[in-house]
Design a protein around this motif. Structure first.
Motif, PDB file in Angstrom:
ATOM      1  N   SER A 187       0.851  -1.190   0.000  1.00 32.25           N
ATOM      2  CA  SER A 187       0.000   0.000   0.000  1.00 32.25           C
ATOM      3  C   SER A 187       0.881   1.232   0.000  1.00 32.25           C
ATOM      4  O   SER A 187       1.939   1.252   0.617  1.00 32.25           O
ATOM      5  CB  SER A 187      -0.895   0.052   1.244  1.00 32.25           C
ATOM      6  OG  SER A 187      -1.995  -0.774   1.114  1.00 32.25           O
ATOM      7  N   TYR A 188       0.416   2.229  -0.705  1.00 24.27           N
ATOM      8  CA  TYR A 188       1.091   3.525  -0.745  1.00 24.27           C
ATOM      9  C   TYR A 188       0.030   4.588  -0.504  1.00 24.27           C
ATOM     10  O   TYR A 188      -1.084   4.470  -1.010  1.00 24.27           O
ATOM     11  CB  TYR A 188       1.735   3.756  -2.115  1.00 24.27           C
ATOM     12  CG  TYR A 188       2.712   2.683  -2.509  1.00 24.27           C
ATOM     13  CD1 TYR A 188       4.056   2.787  -2.180  1.00 24.27           C
ATOM     14  CD2 TYR A 188       2.292   1.562  -3.222  1.00 24.27           C
ATOM     15  CE1 TYR A 188       4.953   1.797  -2.548  1.00 24.27           C
ATOM     16  CE2 TYR A 188       3.177   0.572  -3.594  1.00 24.27           C
ATOM     17  CZ  TYR A 188       4.518   0.689  -3.257  1.00 24.27           C
ATOM     18  OH  TYR A 188       5.401  -0.280  -3.611  1.00 24.27           O
ATOM     19  N   ILE A 189       0.380   5.621   0.257  1.00 29.56           N
ATOM     20  CA  ILE A 189      -0.592   6.680   0.499  1.00 29.56           C
ATOM     21  C   ILE A 189       0.011   8.046   0.213  1.00 29.56           C
ATOM     22  O   ILE A 189       1.218   8.254   0.305  1.00 29.56           O
ATOM     23  CB  ILE A 189      -1.164   6.641   1.935  1.00 29.56           C
ATOM     24  CG1 ILE A 189      -0.066   6.814   2.984  1.00 29.56           C
ATOM     25  CG2 ILE A 189      -1.961   5.385   2.181  1.00 29.56           C
ATOM     26  CD1 ILE A 189      -0.615   6.975   4.390  1.00 29.56           C
ATOM     27  N   PHE A 190      -0.884   8.949  -0.162  1.00 32.12           N
ATOM     28  CA  PHE A 190      -0.524  10.337  -0.422  1.00 32.12           C
ATOM     29  C   PHE A 190      -1.666  11.191   0.105  1.00 32.12           C
ATOM     30  O   PHE A 190      -2.810  11.053  -0.340  1.00 32.12           O
ATOM     31  CB  PHE A 190      -0.302  10.558  -1.923  1.00 32.12           C
ATOM     32  CG  PHE A 190      -0.148  11.995  -2.312  1.00 32.12           C
ATOM     33  CD1 PHE A 190       0.897  12.760  -1.821  1.00 32.12           C
ATOM     34  CD2 PHE A 190      -1.050  12.587  -3.170  1.00 32.12           C
ATOM     35  CE1 PHE A 190       1.038  14.093  -2.184  1.00 32.12           C
ATOM     36  CE2 PHE A 190      -0.921  13.918  -3.547  1.00 32.12           C
ATOM     37  CZ  PHE A 190       0.133  14.665  -3.044  1.00 32.12           C
ATOM     38  N   ALA A 225       0.526  25.138  -8.745  1.00 28.51           N
ATOM     39  CA  ALA A 225       0.611  25.463  -7.324  1.00 28.51           C
ATOM     40  C   ALA A 225       0.446  24.219  -6.443  1.00 28.51           C
ATOM     41  O   ALA A 225       0.860  24.221  -5.290  1.00 28.51           O
ATOM     42  CB  ALA A 225      -0.442  26.498  -6.949  1.00 28.51           C
ATOM     43  N   ILE A 226      -0.160  23.172  -6.976  1.00 26.91           N
ATOM     44  CA  ILE A 226      -0.352  21.946  -6.201  1.00 26.91           C
ATOM     45  C   ILE A 226       0.823  21.020  -6.474  1.00 26.91           C
ATOM     46  O   ILE A 226       1.068  20.628  -7.608  1.00 26.91           O
ATOM     47  CB  ILE A 226      -1.690  21.262  -6.577  1.00 26.91           C
ATOM     48  CG1 ILE A 226      -2.851  22.197  -6.255  1.00 26.91           C
ATOM     49  CG2 ILE A 226      -1.840  19.941  -5.842  1.00 26.91           C
ATOM     50  CD1 ILE A 226      -4.194  21.669  -6.676  1.00 26.91           C
ATOM     51  N   ARG A 227       1.523  20.688  -5.423  1.00 27.88           N
ATOM     52  CA  ARG A 227       2.697  19.829  -5.552  1.00 27.88           C
ATOM     53  C   ARG A 227       2.294  18.376  -5.337  1.00 27.88           C
ATOM     54  O   ARG A 227       1.891  17.990  -4.259  1.00 27.88           O
ATOM     55  CB  ARG A 227       3.770  20.252  -4.563  1.00 27.88           C
ATOM     56  CG  ARG A 227       4.230  21.703  -4.819  1.00 27.88           C
ATOM     57  CD  ARG A 227       5.340  22.134  -3.905  1.00 27.88           C
ATOM     58  NE  ARG A 227       6.536  21.329  -4.001  1.00 27.88           N
ATOM     59  CZ  ARG A 227       7.468  21.452  -4.938  1.00 27.88           C
ATOM     60  NH1 ARG A 227       7.326  22.331  -5.889  1.00 27.88           N
ATOM     61  NH2 ARG A 227       8.537  20.702  -4.916  1.00 27.88           N
ATOM     62  N   VAL A 228       2.404  17.609  -6.393  1.00 22.67           N
ATOM     63  CA  VAL A 228       2.060  16.191  -6.360  1.00 22.67           C
ATOM     64  C   VAL A 228       3.317  15.406  -6.696  1.00 22.67           C
ATOM     65  O   VAL A 228       4.018  15.751  -7.649  1.00 22.67           O
ATOM     66  CB  VAL A 228       0.950  15.873  -7.392  1.00 22.67           C
ATOM     67  CG1 VAL A 228       0.573  14.408  -7.329  1.00 22.67           C
ATOM     68  CG2 VAL A 228      -0.264  16.755  -7.152  1.00 22.67           C
ATOM     69  N   PRO A 229       3.607  14.345  -5.924  1.00 20.63           N
ATOM     70  CA  PRO A 229       4.807  13.557  -6.237  1.00 20.63           C
ATOM     71  C   PRO A 229       4.744  12.988  -7.654  1.00 20.63           C
ATOM     72  O   PRO A 229       3.705  12.472  -8.068  1.00 20.63           O
ATOM     73  CB  PRO A 229       4.788  12.428  -5.207  1.00 20.63           C
ATOM     74  CG  PRO A 229       3.648  12.662  -4.309  1.00 20.63           C
ATOM     75  CD  PRO A 229       2.856  13.813  -4.818  1.00 20.63           C
ATOM     76  N   ALA A 230       5.839  13.096  -8.371  1.00 19.77           N
ATOM     77  CA  ALA A 230       5.884  12.634  -9.756  1.00 19.77           C
ATOM     78  C   ALA A 230       5.936  11.119  -9.858  1.00 19.77           C
ATOM     79  O   ALA A 230       5.524  10.555 -10.858  1.00 19.77           O
ATOM     80  CB  ALA A 230       7.088  13.238 -10.456  1.00 19.77           C
ATOM     81  N   ARG A 274       4.151   7.497   0.534  1.00 18.21           N
ATOM     82  CA  ARG A 274       4.544   6.787   1.750  1.00 18.21           C
ATOM     83  C   ARG A 274       4.096   5.332   1.625  1.00 18.21           C
ATOM     84  O   ARG A 274       2.933   5.042   1.393  1.00 18.21           O
ATOM     85  CB  ARG A 274       3.908   7.420   2.984  1.00 18.21           C
ATOM     86  CG  ARG A 274       4.420   6.798   4.274  1.00 18.21           C
ATOM     87  CD  ARG A 274       3.962   7.570   5.461  1.00 18.21           C
ATOM     88  NE  ARG A 274       2.511   7.531   5.521  1.00 18.21           N
ATOM     89  CZ  ARG A 274       1.809   7.360   6.618  1.00 18.21           C
ATOM     90  NH1 ARG A 274       2.401   7.269   7.766  1.00 18.21           N
ATOM     91  NH2 ARG A 274       0.492   7.324   6.582  1.00 18.21           N
ATOM     92  N   GLU A 275       5.051   4.412   1.776  1.00 22.70           N
ATOM     93  CA  GLU A 275       4.737   2.992   1.704  1.00 22.70           C
ATOM     94  C   GLU A 275       4.279   2.510   3.076  1.00 22.70           C
ATOM     95  O   GLU A 275       4.886   2.827   4.093  1.00 22.70           O
ATOM     96  CB  GLU A 275       5.950   2.186   1.250  1.00 22.70           C
ATOM     97  CG  GLU A 275       5.644   0.728   1.049  1.00 22.70           C
ATOM     98  CD  GLU A 275       6.809  -0.051   0.463  1.00 22.70           C
ATOM     99  OE1 GLU A 275       6.610  -1.236   0.194  1.00 22.70           O
ATOM    100  OE2 GLU A 275       7.896   0.518   0.281  1.00 22.70           O
ATOM    101  N   VAL A 276       3.190   1.756   3.072  1.00 19.94           N
ATOM    102  CA  VAL A 276       2.646   1.211   4.313  1.00 19.94           C
ATOM    103  C   VAL A 276       2.803  -0.294   4.248  1.00 19.94           C
ATOM    104  O   VAL A 276       2.324  -0.929   3.324  1.00 19.94           O
ATOM    105  CB  VAL A 276       1.152   1.581   4.474  1.00 19.94           C
ATOM    106  CG1 VAL A 276       0.586   0.984   5.746  1.00 19.94           C
ATOM    107  CG2 VAL A 276       0.964   3.081   4.426  1.00 19.94           C
TER     108      VAL A 276
END
Length: 103
Positions: A3-6, A63-68, A74-76
């Motif tokens: 699982s990965y979360i943002f 203006a919105i910073r989203v991981p590329a 974040r890995e869970v």
């Protein structure tokens, strides 16, 4: 299970797959947005505002910073029952998975 979360102001995106499920699912809170062959493809759709979730997709802005990439999510890691059993066999006192019993 991976699982990965943002986290965003709109809610938490989660990319997950089960042990017996070959596809990765993209979720925003309790709404499933789609299935993908890889976690990276799901993360890319979030980064490019192409999720099919109109409220998110309409927010596209510099203006919105989203991981590329998925690497920035974040890995869970899921703790399994097997891990708990192995800790008990090793007599580890600080086992967070087991209820301490007297005796």
């Amino acid at each position: 299970m991976h699982s990965y979360i943002f986290n965003t102001d709109l809610g938490t995106f989660e990319i997950t797959n089960g042990r017996h499920h070959r596809m990765y699912e993209l979720w925003l809170e309790n709404e499933k947005l789609g299935e993908y062959a890889t976690a990276a493809e799901a993360a890319d759709d979030v980064a490019t505002f192409n999720t099919g979730y109109i409220e998110w997709d309409d927010l596209e802005s510099e203006a919105i910073r989203v991981p590329a990439g998925i690497e920035a999510w974040r890995e869970v890691k899921e703790q399994t029952l097997e891990s708990a059993v192995n800790l008990r066999r090793r007599h580890i006192d600080d086992n967070p998975y087991l209820v301490k019993t007297e005796g």
